[in-house]
Design a protein around this motif. Structure first.
Motif, PDB file in Angstrom:
ATOM      1  N   HIS A 143       3.353  20.590   3.552  1.00 45.45           N
ATOM      2  CA  HIS A 143       2.985  19.204   3.863  1.00 45.45           C
ATOM      3  C   HIS A 143       1.526  19.065   4.267  1.00 45.45           C
ATOM      4  O   HIS A 143       1.054  17.962   4.498  1.00 45.45           O
ATOM      5  CB  HIS A 143       3.878  18.669   4.988  1.00 45.45           C
ATOM      6  N   GLN A 144       0.814  20.179   4.334  1.00 50.19           N
ATOM      7  CA  GLN A 144      -0.599  20.074   4.718  1.00 50.19           C
ATOM      8  C   GLN A 144      -1.424  19.453   3.593  1.00 50.19           C
ATOM      9  O   GLN A 144      -1.145  19.658   2.424  1.00 50.19           O
ATOM     10  CB  GLN A 144      -1.141  21.465   5.067  1.00 50.19           C
ATOM     11  N   HIS A 145      -2.413  18.713   3.981  1.00 51.93           N
ATOM     12  CA  HIS A 145      -3.239  18.008   2.992  1.00 51.93           C
ATOM     13  C   HIS A 145      -4.314  18.928   2.433  1.00 51.93           C
ATOM     14  O   HIS A 145      -4.901  19.730   3.156  1.00 51.93           O
ATOM     15  CB  HIS A 145      -3.902  16.787   3.625  1.00 51.93           C
ATOM     16  N   SER A 146      -4.580  18.764   1.155  1.00 53.54           N
ATOM     17  CA  SER A 146      -5.674  19.509   0.538  1.00 53.54           C
ATOM     18  C   SER A 146      -7.002  18.822   0.840  1.00 53.54           C
ATOM     19  O   SER A 146      -7.038  17.677   1.295  1.00 53.54           O
ATOM     20  CB  SER A 146      -5.462  19.594  -0.964  1.00 53.54           C
ATOM     21  N   ASP A 147      -8.087  19.527   0.587  1.00 56.48           N
ATOM     22  CA  ASP A 147      -9.413  18.960   0.839  1.00 56.48           C
ATOM     23  C   ASP A 147      -9.691  17.788  -0.101  1.00 56.48           C
ATOM     24  O   ASP A 147     -10.221  16.763   0.309  1.00 56.48           O
ATOM     25  CB  ASP A 147     -10.485  20.038   0.645  1.00 56.48           C
ATOM     26  N   PHE A 148      -9.342  17.991  -1.385  1.00 58.76           N
ATOM     27  CA  PHE A 148      -9.532  16.949  -2.394  1.00 58.76           C
ATOM     28  C   PHE A 148      -8.181  16.660  -3.033  1.00 58.76           C
ATOM     29  O   PHE A 148      -7.173  17.265  -2.664  1.00 58.76           O
ATOM     30  CB  PHE A 148     -10.572  17.393  -3.431  1.00 58.76           C
ATOM     31  N   LEU A 149      -8.175  15.719  -3.978  1.00 58.58           N
ATOM     32  CA  LEU A 149      -6.902  15.293  -4.562  1.00 58.58           C
ATOM     33  C   LEU A 149      -6.738  15.830  -5.966  1.00 58.58           C
ATOM     34  O   LEU A 149      -7.728  16.034  -6.675  1.00 58.58           O
ATOM     35  CB  LEU A 149      -6.846  13.765  -4.577  1.00 58.58           C
ATOM     36  N   ASP A 150      -5.511  16.059  -6.348  1.00 57.27           N
ATOM     37  CA  ASP A 150      -5.207  16.431  -7.720  1.00 57.27           C
ATOM     38  C   ASP A 150      -5.376  15.177  -8.587  1.00 57.27           C
ATOM     39  O   ASP A 150      -4.547  14.272  -8.533  1.00 57.27           O
ATOM     40  CB  ASP A 150      -3.765  16.955  -7.788  1.00 57.27           C
ATOM     41  N   PRO A 151      -6.447  15.106  -9.374  1.00 58.55           N
ATOM     42  CA  PRO A 151      -6.720  13.849 -10.090  1.00 58.55           C
ATOM     43  C   PRO A 151      -5.631  13.517 -11.100  1.00 58.55           C
ATOM     44  O   PRO A 151      -5.340  12.338 -11.345  1.00 58.55           O
ATOM     45  CB  PRO A 151      -8.056  14.117 -10.785  1.00 58.55           C
ATOM     46  N   PHE A 152      -5.011  14.556 -11.662  1.00 58.50           N
ATOM     47  CA  PHE A 152      -4.010  14.298 -12.706  1.00 58.50           C
ATOM     48  C   PHE A 152      -2.732  13.722 -12.113  1.00 58.50           C
ATOM     49  O   PHE A 152      -2.045  12.929 -12.762  1.00 58.50           O
ATOM     50  CB  PHE A 152      -3.750  15.577 -13.501  1.00 58.50           C
ATOM     51  N   ALA A 153      -2.429  14.099 -10.877  1.00 57.42           N
ATOM     52  CA  ALA A 153      -1.263  13.508 -10.211  1.00 57.42           C
ATOM     53  C   ALA A 153      -1.496  12.014  -9.980  1.00 57.42           C
ATOM     54  O   ALA A 153      -0.583  11.204 -10.144  1.00 57.42           O
ATOM     55  CB  ALA A 153      -0.981  14.225  -8.903  1.00 57.42           C
ATOM     56  N   LYS A 186       0.851  -1.184   0.000  1.00 58.74           N
ATOM     57  CA  LYS A 186       0.000   0.000   0.000  1.00 58.74           C
ATOM     58  C   LYS A 186       0.889   1.236   0.000  1.00 58.74           C
ATOM     59  O   LYS A 186       2.044   1.182   0.438  1.00 58.74           O
ATOM     60  CB  LYS A 186      -0.919   0.018   1.218  1.00 58.74           C
ATOM     61  N   ILE A 187       0.347   2.320  -0.499  1.00 57.92           N
ATOM     62  CA  ILE A 187       1.053   3.595  -0.445  1.00 57.92           C
ATOM     63  C   ILE A 187       0.107   4.655   0.119  1.00 57.92           C
ATOM     64  O   ILE A 187      -1.103   4.426   0.215  1.00 57.92           O
ATOM     65  CB  ILE A 187       1.572   4.049  -1.826  1.00 57.92           C
ATOM     66  N   HIS A 188       0.674   5.787   0.510  1.00 59.36           N
ATOM     67  CA  HIS A 188      -0.130   6.940   0.910  1.00 59.36           C
ATOM     68  C   HIS A 188      -0.021   8.003  -0.177  1.00 59.36           C
ATOM     69  O   HIS A 188       1.070   8.279  -0.671  1.00 59.36           O
ATOM     70  CB  HIS A 188       0.375   7.530   2.234  1.00 59.36           C
ATOM     71  N   PHE A 189      -1.162   8.563  -0.513  1.00 61.59           N
ATOM     72  CA  PHE A 189      -1.159   9.607  -1.531  1.00 61.59           C
ATOM     73  C   PHE A 189      -1.971  10.797  -1.037  1.00 61.59           C
ATOM     74  O   PHE A 189      -3.062  10.645  -0.505  1.00 61.59           O
ATOM     75  CB  PHE A 189      -1.773   9.095  -2.837  1.00 61.59           C
ATOM     76  N   SER A 190      -1.423  11.994  -1.234  1.00 62.37           N
ATOM     77  CA  SER A 190      -2.172  13.210  -0.917  1.00 62.37           C
ATOM     78  C   SER A 190      -1.654  14.335  -1.782  1.00 62.37           C
ATOM     79  O   SER A 190      -0.584  14.233  -2.387  1.00 62.37           O
ATOM     80  CB  SER A 190      -2.022  13.573   0.561  1.00 62.37           C
ATOM     81  N   SER A 191      -2.410  15.403  -1.842  1.00 63.16           N
ATOM     82  CA  SER A 191      -1.996  16.594  -2.584  1.00 63.16           C
ATOM     83  C   SER A 191      -1.786  17.724  -1.593  1.00 63.16           C
ATOM     84  O   SER A 191      -2.476  17.796  -0.573  1.00 63.16           O
ATOM     85  CB  SER A 191      -3.070  16.988  -3.604  1.00 63.16           C
ATOM     86  N   PRO A 192      -0.825  18.609  -1.870  1.00 63.01           N
ATOM     87  CA  PRO A 192      -0.561  19.697  -0.936  1.00 63.01           C
ATOM     88  C   PRO A 192      -1.679  20.733  -0.954  1.00 63.01           C
ATOM     89  O   PRO A 192      -2.222  21.050  -2.004  1.00 63.01           O
ATOM     90  CB  PRO A 192       0.747  20.302  -1.455  1.00 63.01           C
ATOM     91  N   ARG A 193      -1.990  21.198   0.221  1.00 62.60           N
ATOM     92  CA  ARG A 193      -2.990  22.261   0.333  1.00 62.60           C
ATOM     93  C   ARG A 193      -2.462  23.532  -0.322  1.00 62.60           C
ATOM     94  O   ARG A 193      -1.290  23.889  -0.158  1.00 62.60           O
ATOM     95  CB  ARG A 193      -3.260  22.505   1.822  1.00 62.60           C
ATOM     96  N   ALA A 223      -6.855  13.004   2.391  1.00 63.20           N
ATOM     97  CA  ALA A 223      -7.417  14.304   2.016  1.00 63.20           C
ATOM     98  C   ALA A 223      -8.468  14.672   3.043  1.00 63.20           C
ATOM     99  O   ALA A 223      -9.132  13.806   3.596  1.00 63.20           O
ATOM    100  CB  ALA A 223      -8.035  14.232   0.617  1.00 63.20           C
ATOM    101  N   LYS A 224      -8.601  15.954   3.269  1.00 67.01           N
ATOM    102  CA  LYS A 224      -9.486  16.390   4.351  1.00 67.01           C
ATOM    103  C   LYS A 224     -10.929  15.975   4.108  1.00 67.01           C
ATOM    104  O   LYS A 224     -11.678  15.744   5.051  1.00 67.01           O
ATOM    105  CB  LYS A 224      -9.388  17.901   4.524  1.00 67.01           C
ATOM    106  N   ALA A 225     -11.323  15.893   2.847  1.00 67.81           N
ATOM    107  CA  ALA A 225     -12.712  15.519   2.550  1.00 67.81           C
ATOM    108  C   ALA A 225     -12.900  13.999   2.542  1.00 67.81           C
ATOM    109  O   ALA A 225     -13.965  13.503   2.131  1.00 67.81           O
ATOM    110  CB  ALA A 225     -13.169  16.130   1.235  1.00 67.81           C
ATOM    111  N   LYS A 226     -11.857  13.255   2.952  1.00 67.30           N
ATOM    112  CA  LYS A 226     -11.963  11.823   3.241  1.00 67.30           C
ATOM    113  C   LYS A 226     -12.716  11.033   2.167  1.00 67.30           C
ATOM    114  O   LYS A 226     -12.296  11.008   1.025  1.00 67.30           O
ATOM    115  CB  LYS A 226     -12.633  11.630   4.615  1.00 67.30           C
TER     116      LYS A 226
END
Length: 317
Positions: free
Chosen positions: A259-269, A232-239, A291-294
DNA sequence: CGATGTCAAGGAATC
DNA sequence: GATTCCTTGACATCG
């Protein structure tokens, strides 16, 4: 089975569901209450075809608290509920994981801190054990504090890993962090101990002294898992949005930390990552989306993958 | 009911 | 050596 299962941590925001019994000790919180909450969450996950989920770090409140023995027997007291909750998880095909709090410090030079950490890990392993979950139900930790010398920190972690209970060692996996122990550091510990590595892609972008590419780090991280266990990996986008804070009655905008997490994810990343993984013919793995919006972020990402990368949609669960 | 203070726990930076 | 921030949500208490 899907090649890439998407998951989210702990808190459900798309429905009014609790993730654990977080009451204070005065109210006698209990693991059995957490498990009742958890069963409702499992049904919500099933409704949304989500099969990967991180449970709350504190399912059994105060269970290792040194001066509150009345909480120490919760696993026995909840034996039936643990069994039933685990059975439901297996029926629904859920992969569960845990990410204990930052108080877990296996690299600490302080014996008491390490002992408390080990006790906490033993409880989490025992909960998964009694739920009848296989060894893909992993427990993710960081190396811990630096104490002035990261090399000694890695050495202490590696030494401590060898002394862990077999039930803990069978589930413990190690994540690179964003300002102390880099991917190179955790790779060094893996080579000493065999502990599998969880690549956190945002942490790699924050701390990457050897300038490793993301695909190289991903390939390497997946290779640290035995063939019979699913990485497994962890993925997030920067706020990027500002935080609005109140300063002496006035609203001020603050820049977010990288390093803060964004609400949603960058889909293209995400799509780039998956296309790279496909092109390199990497083995299947699961992706914990931080992501904050879980759960809402997960569901939105799924739709965006369908829209922007339909060729991937069938591979993502 | 809404606002506000508090929570078991460690580490690191600051003084 | 002591203090404060880190960082987060939700509980608990108070008005």
């Amino acid at each position: 089975m899907d090649q890439y299962r998407l998951g989210f941590p702990v808190k459900v925001v798309g429905a009014p569901l609790k993730a654990n019994d977080a009451r204070r000790w005065q109210s006698n919180p209990h693991l059995s209450v957490s498990l009742a909450y958890l069963r409702d969450i499992f049904l919500y996950l099933h409704t949304n075809a989500i099969q990967f989920y991180r449970v709350a770090a504190q399912l059994a409140p105060y269970v290792t608290h040194p001066t509150m023995p009345q909480f120490h027997n919760q696993l026995d007291e909840s034996a039936n509920e643990l069994q039933a909750t685990g059975q439901l998880a297996r029926q629904l095909g859920l992969r569960l994981t845990s990410h204990p709090t930052h108080y877990i410090q296996l690299s600490s030079p302080d014996e008491g801190t390490v002992a408390a950490s080990c006790a906490d890990l033993a409880i989490t392993a025992a909960i998964f054990e009694r739920m009848g979950l296989d060894h893909d139900a992993v427990i993710v930790v960081h190396v811990g504090g630096v104490y002035g010398d990261p090399v000694s920190g890695c050495e202490r972690f590696a030494r401590q890993f060898e002394t862990l209970l077999p039930a803990v060692r069978a589930r413990l996996v190690l994540e690179n962090d964003d300002h102390r122990y880099s991917f190179e550091d955790v790779l060094w510990i893996h080579e000493r101990t065999g502990v599998p590595l969880v690549l956190d892609t945002l942490h790699l972008r924050c701390l990457n002294p050897s300038r490793r590419t993301q695909l190289d780090a991903l390939t390497t991280a997946l290779g640290t898992w035995p063939p019979d266990r699913r990485p497994k990996i962890h993925f997030s986008s920067p706020r990027t949005s500002p935080r609005v804070v109140e300063r002496s009655g006035k609203e001020q905008w603050q820049a977010p930390l990288p390093h803060q997490h964004s609400d949603f994810l960058d889909p293209f990343a995400v799509i780039d990552l998956l296309r790279d993984a496909q092109a390199a013919d990497l083995r299947p793995f699961d992706i914990m989306l931080e992501a904050k919006a879980k759960d809402l972020a997960l569901l939105r990402l799924r739709e965006q993958i369908k829209q922007f990368a339909p060729e991937l949609a069938a591979l993502v669960g």
